[in-house]
Each structure stands twice: as structure tokens, then as C-alpha cells.
Design an enzyme around this catalytic site. Structure first.
Site, PDB file in Angstrom:
ATOM      1  N   ASP A  39     -21.904 -13.193  -5.206  1.00 40.63           N
ATOM      2  CA  ASP A  39     -21.413 -12.819  -3.501  1.00 40.63           C
ATOM      3  C   ASP A  39     -19.918 -12.344  -3.548  1.00 40.63           C
ATOM      4  OD1 ASP A  39     -20.186 -15.172  -4.087  1.00 40.63           O
ATOM      5  OD2 ASP A  39     -20.938 -16.314  -2.350  1.00 40.63           O
ATOM      6  N   ARG A  97       5.645  -7.590  -1.574  1.00 43.03           N
ATOM      7  CA  ARG A  97       6.339  -6.201  -0.632  1.00 43.03           C
ATOM      8  C   ARG A  97       6.280  -6.245   0.726  1.00 43.03           C
ATOM      9  NH1 ARG A  97       3.888  -1.065  -3.972  1.00 43.03           N
ATOM     10  NH2 ARG A  97       2.458  -2.727  -4.633  1.00 43.03           N
ATOM     11  N   GLN A  98       5.311  -7.075   1.156  1.00 41.99           N
ATOM     12  CA  GLN A  98       5.217  -7.606   2.648  1.00 41.99           C
ATOM     13  C   GLN A  98       6.151  -8.773   2.891  1.00 41.99           C
ATOM     14  OE1 GLN A  98       3.427  -5.545   4.870  1.00 41.99           O
ATOM     15  NE2 GLN A  98       4.132  -6.942   6.655  1.00 41.99           N
ATOM     16  N   ASP A 172      16.432   3.500  -5.075  1.00 40.94           N
ATOM     17  CA  ASP A 172      16.965   3.124  -3.694  1.00 40.94           C
ATOM     18  C   ASP A 172      17.622   2.085  -3.893  1.00 40.94           C
ATOM     19  OD1 ASP A 172      15.413   0.717  -3.810  1.00 40.94           O
ATOM     20  OD2 ASP A 172      13.744   1.816  -3.194  1.00 40.94           O
ATOM     21  N   LYS A 195      19.464   9.590  -0.025  1.00 35.63           N
ATOM     22  CA  LYS A 195      18.698  10.734   0.430  1.00 35.63           C
ATOM     23  C   LYS A 195      19.835  11.735   1.208  1.00 35.63           C
ATOM     24  CE  LYS A 195      14.199   9.276   1.585  1.00 35.63           C
ATOM     25  NZ  LYS A 195      13.452   8.344   2.585  1.00 35.63           N
ATOM     26  N   SER A 226       3.516   1.888  -8.351  1.00 38.18           N
ATOM     27  CA  SER A 226       2.444   1.686  -7.938  1.00 38.18           C
ATOM     28  C   SER A 226       1.423   3.087  -8.011  1.00 38.18           C
ATOM     29  CB  SER A 226       2.161   1.070  -6.715  1.00 38.18           C
ATOM     30  OG  SER A 226       0.952   1.073  -6.074  1.00 38.18           O
ATOM     31  N   THR A 227       1.641   4.044  -7.117  1.00 40.70           N
ATOM     32  CA  THR A 227       1.061   5.303  -6.982  1.00 40.70           C
ATOM     33  C   THR A 227       1.754   6.029  -7.737  1.00 40.70           C
ATOM     34  OG1 THR A 227       2.290   6.092  -4.993  1.00 40.70           O
ATOM     35  CG2 THR A 227       0.254   4.700  -4.509  1.00 40.70           C
ATOM     36  N   THR A 230       7.140   7.406  -6.040  1.00 41.93           N
ATOM     37  CA  THR A 230       8.737   6.954  -5.932  1.00 41.93           C
ATOM     38  C   THR A 230       9.116   7.643  -7.384  1.00 41.93           C
ATOM     39  OG1 THR A 230       8.247   5.272  -4.484  1.00 41.93           O
ATOM     40  CG2 THR A 230      10.469   5.357  -5.750  1.00 41.93           C
TER      41      THR A 230
END
Ligand code: R5P
Length: 312
Positions: A39, A97-98, A172, A195, A226-227, A230
Site C-alpha cells: 500500500d 527550501r520551504q 544568487d 539580475k 534540481s531541475t 539555475t
């Protein structure tokens, strides 16, 4: 007071760093077994454990939610086996990150995770390069954030020695302390990307705040890829601005989705990662954080016992 004996108990991929940590200080290592019920529930078992303080070593990727629950179960199992106390050692602390309520109604996820690890039975915590250091204040006991820059510095020294001009750059401002730490160890200037918006075209570009990328070997430093968005963007921009070569030193190389393709296309020379999670890319070199973990845990146990003595 002499330090009590300690042992490392680990799960899955985290056993690589745990094995090295145990070897560094001559401690025992116990590899826990784990599975998933039909499960989807997690199951963990520690067949037996030596006496002393147990260090529960686990990681937060892939499937971060399952890995966190397994970590809690590992802590609870060590308590059940009579460990003198338990140190949680999430190598990559998922949900970090949160760390704020960015929108009304959101949770501070990392606070909930840290409290859950403590309520499972962890009295102290050691993690590697948490997204924001201040998050550890939510753990109700001694907590250490391990800076991985010594292992990056050692691996990157030959690259720096070959370069005529080299810098360390954070993608950053938030990651600037990481660039500072690595830059100081390598004796290099450090900076972060900023930026810029073209007032006429409205186009947004990024370039180093103070340094000129032209002709320089650049090391981008960050906590997570991660993706790959950046890092790929930063590498490409720096190469477009005239950097000779771009390397990256990233602690937790999650590399999800098509991250590898993005990095291949960006022109990045090489990616240095740590063994907090398994990097899946031929250009990624995995560096061992086990010895840093071992030393940090020793310090924490001293603090933990001092802390306990003060409570009596
Ligand atoms: C952000 O604050 C982090 O430090 C990383 O820069 C970010 O998580 C990287 O994510 P991605 O690889 O998806 O761009």
C-alpha cells in the site's frame, strides 16, 4: 567527561557516507533493511545495535517524503533497541527550501520536518549544507550544519592551479556565504550573480555583481541542483560573458527530469557533487562527506552531553 561510544545506523544510499564516517572514527556501522508495503507504507528494521549513541543516517532523495518517514522509523527503531541517545543525520534534508510562508496558508515545511524528527526520538541533528542555516533553530536540541567546502576545495585545487584567473560565484545573493567559504579556502575572489534589466528592451541578463567573467575560470557554488535551470543558465551566461571554463560545486545533485540535458547544453565543464545523494551524470564527480559528518557528530555528542548535564 569522555565521549560515550557511538555507532552509525544507515539506510540505502546514505550507507556510503555513513560507512566512511564510521571508518573515520573507528565506530561500528549497522545497515538497516527497508522495504515498501504494497500500500506504499515504509518499513525499516535494524536487526541489532551495539551500545551507545546511535547516529541515524538517511537521505532525502529520491522520493523525499518516503525518505523522511524512513528516517523517522530508523530513529524510533534505534530508541527501541535502547540507544543511549539518537542523533538524526539527514545527509540531504528535504523540504528545506520551504523555510518561510511565501504565500498565506502555506506551511513552514522544514519546521514541521525538524519537529517530526525530534518527536520520533532524535535529540540532536547533523545535516550537510541546509538551504538556510537559520532553519536549524527549529530543531529543539543541538543541531549542526556541515559546510562541505573543505571537500570541494580539495577536489578543485588542481583546476585552480592550472587557471591564470579564477573566481567562485554564487548564482544568487542567498548563496554568497557558500561562495565566500569556498573562495577563502581556495584563496580566490568570490561574488554572486545579479539580475540586470535593459531599460530599453526590458531584457533580463545576469552577471557577476563586482567581478568580470572575461578570461576567468569560474566555479559556481550552490546547495542544490534540481531541475538544472539555475545552474545551466548561470553557466551559459558566464561563458557568453567570456569565461574560459565554468565548473560547479553543488552539494546535493538531485538532477531531476532533463537536468542532465540542460547542463550538457550549457557548456558546463564538470560538476562536483557530494555523496549526500547519488548524482546521475557521467560528468559529475561524487565527493565523500563521511569524514566531515563523523567529526561533526563527535562535536554534537559533546554538546548534547553538556546540554544534558545542564538540565540536571
Ligand atoms: C535555490 O534557492 C537553490 O539554492 C537552488 O539554486 C535551486 O534549488 C536550484 O534549482 P533548479 O536546479 O531547479 O534551478
Amino acid at each position: 567527561m569522555t565521549r560515550p561510544s557511538l555507532f552509525f545506523a544507515c539506510l540505502g544510499y546514505a550507507c556510503e557516507a555513513a560507512r566512511s564516517a564510521a571508518k573515520t572514527i573507528g565506530a561500528d556501522l549497522v545497515e538497516a533493511s527497508w522495504k515498501q508495503f504494497p500500500d506504499g507504507e515504509a518499513y525499516v528494521r535494524v536487526a541489532g545495535a551495539p551500545e551507545g549513541v546511535g547516529v541515524a543516517v538517511f537521505t532525502g532523495f529520491p522520493e523525499p517524503s518516503t525518505r523522511i518517514v524512513e528516517g523517522m522509523l530508523l530513529i524510533e527503531a534505534l530508541r527501541g533497541l535502547g540507544a543511549a541517545s539518537v542523533v538524526a543525520a539527514p545527509l540531504y534534508l528535504a523540504y528545506s527550501r520551504q523555510d518561510r510562508r511565501f504565500l498565506r496558508g502555506e506551511p513552514i515545511s522544514i519546521r514541521a520536518v525538524l519537529r517530526a524528527l525530534a518527536s520520533a526520538g532524535a535529540e540532536a541533528l547533523a545535516t550537510i549544507d541546509i538551504h538556510k542555516q537559520y532553519s536549524l533553530e527549529w530543531f529543539p536540541g543541538p543541531a549542526a550544519n556541515i559546510d562541505p567546502s573543505p571537500v570541494f576545495a580539495e577536489a578543485l585545487r588542481p583546476v585552480v592551479e592550472e587557471a591564470e584567473l579564477a573566481y567562485v560565484i554564487a548564482p544568487d545573493k542567498g548563496a554568497l556565504p557558500r561562495a565566500k567559504s569556498l573562495g577563502e579556502k581556495l584563496g580566490l575572489p568570490f561574488d554572486h550573480l545579479e539580475k540586470h534589466r535593459d531599460r530599453v528592451t526590458g531584457e533580463i541578463t545576469m552577471k557577476p555583481k563586482k567581478l568580470d567573467a572575461k578570461g576567468a575560470t569560474i566555479i559556481i557554488v550552490d546547495d542544490i541542483v534540481s531541475t538544472g535551470g539555475t545552474l545551466a543558465k548561470a553557466a551559459k551566461l558566464l561563458l557568453d560573458q567570456g569565461a574560459t571554463r565554468v565548473y560547479a560545486a553543488i552539494t546535493h545533485c538531485l538532477l531531476v527530469g532533463n537536468a542532465v540535458e540542460k547542463l550538457e547544453e550549457s557548456g558546463l565543464e564538470k560538476l562536483y557533487c557530494t555523496n549526500t545523494v547519488k548524482p546521475r551524470w557521467s560528468k559529475a564527480e561524487e565527493l565523500d562527506v563521511g569524514p566531515l559528518l563523523a567529526r561533526s557528530v563527535e562535536g554534537l555528542i559533546e554538546r548534547l552531553h553538556g546540554y544534558e548535564a545542564e538540565q540536571q
